[in-house]
Motif scaffolding. Structure first.
Motif, mmCIF file in Angstrom:
data_model
loop_
_atom_site.group_PDB
_atom_site.id
_atom_site.type_symbol
_atom_site.label_atom_id
_atom_site.label_comp_id
_atom_site.label_asym_id
_atom_site.label_seq_id
_atom_site.Cartn_x
_atom_site.Cartn_y
_atom_site.Cartn_z
ATOM 1 N N ARG A 1 0.830 -1.202 0.000
ATOM 2 C CA ARG A 1 0.000 0.000 0.000
ATOM 3 C C ARG A 1 0.867 1.256 0.000
ATOM 4 O O ARG A 1 0.632 2.187 -0.769
ATOM 5 N N GLU A 2 1.894 1.279 0.870
ATOM 6 C CA GLU A 2 2.752 2.459 0.970
ATOM 7 C C GLU A 2 3.415 2.798 -0.354
ATOM 8 O O GLU A 2 3.404 3.942 -0.793
ATOM 9 N N GLY B 1 0.260 1.949 -3.614
ATOM 10 C CA GLY B 1 -1.147 2.295 -3.477
ATOM 11 C C GLY B 1 -2.064 1.102 -3.680
ATOM 12 O O GLY B 1 -3.277 1.227 -3.582
ATOM 13 N N ARG C 1 -3.996 -2.350 -2.867
ATOM 14 C CA ARG C 1 -4.536 -3.119 -1.753
ATOM 15 C C ARG C 1 -4.753 -4.524 -2.268
ATOM 16 O O ARG C 1 -5.334 -4.707 -3.346
ATOM 17 N N ARG D 1 -6.554 -0.401 -6.645
ATOM 18 C CA ARG D 1 -5.596 0.701 -6.564
ATOM 19 C C ARG D 1 -6.175 1.838 -5.727
ATOM 20 O O ARG D 1 -7.324 2.198 -5.863
ATOM 21 N N THR E 1 -1.019 6.067 -2.514
ATOM 22 C CA THR E 1 0.194 5.600 -1.841
ATOM 23 C C THR E 1 0.324 6.315 -0.493
ATOM 24 O O THR E 1 -0.365 7.319 -0.249
ATOM 25 N N ASP E 2 1.192 5.828 0.347
ATOM 26 C CA ASP E 2 1.468 6.441 1.646
ATOM 27 C C ASP E 2 2.969 6.353 1.893
ATOM 28 O O ASP E 2 3.421 5.775 2.864
#
Length: 192
Positions: A106-107, A110, A112, A143, A146-147
């Protein structure tokens, strides 16, 4: 190795003796331990061990058969490298590898994952480091945003066909040993 047996027990069982150990260097990501040892043949030696936390590497496989790679600048080698998403969490201890894989995916991308398959484990460089990695295949992807951490801001994501990915491998464009090993393990298990 059994979880009941320590690394030091395994070293002793293999005929090694640790005379002394000292932490030569440490930061939040990496530590360097220096051990004075006696080899099974009786000769004394020095062993430097790079200590790092466990990491994950993830191959995101989309429903259409495409895969997602990232590209980022790697300071130690001075190059932008193609890689599978991967990482470790320096600030958390005893992280579940599945949780780590979901978080890193995810980071960095983006994405999942509705399904995260643990394919196997490996050591990144067992001749000099204790760092263990876990290989995952991520499927049922959606999608999102992002993190990324501040140090990951230069990451770019790229969806490509499996054929294009394999061409990159054949042509030497993919130089990341961890990504290559993860793909080989996933392929050898017939998951892709």
């Amino acid at each position: 190795m059994s979880t009941d047996k320590t690394i030091e027990d395994a070293r002793r069982d293999a005929g090694f003796q640790t005379i002394s150990t000292r932490m030569a260097y440490s930061n939040p990501w990496t530590a360097l331990r220096e051990n004075i040892i006696v080899h099974p043949n009786g000769k004394q030696g020095l062993y430097g061990i790079v200590e790092r936390g466990e990491f994950v590497v993830i191959l995101p496989l989309h429903a259409d058969g495409k895969v997602t790679l990232i590209q980022q600048f790697r300071y130690p080698v001075g190059e932008r490298l193609w890689e599978l998403p991967m990482g470790m969490w320096e600030t958390k201890e005893n992280v579940d590898p599945v949780e780590l894989a979901l978080g890193e995916l995810r980071e960095e991308t983006g994405l999942r994952a509705g399904e995260m398959i643990h394919v196997g484990s490996m050591y990144q460089g067992a001749g000099y480091s204790n760092q263990k990695g876990h290989v995952f295949l991520a499927r049922n992807l959606t999608r999102g945003e992002t993190d990324r951490e501040a140090t990951e801001e230069d990451i770019t994501c790229h969806d490509m066909t499996l054929e294009a990915f394999e061409t990159m491998i054949r042509d030497g464009e993919l130089k990341c040993m961890v990504s290559l090993a993860a793909f080989a393990l996933i392929r050898a298990k017939g998951l892709i």
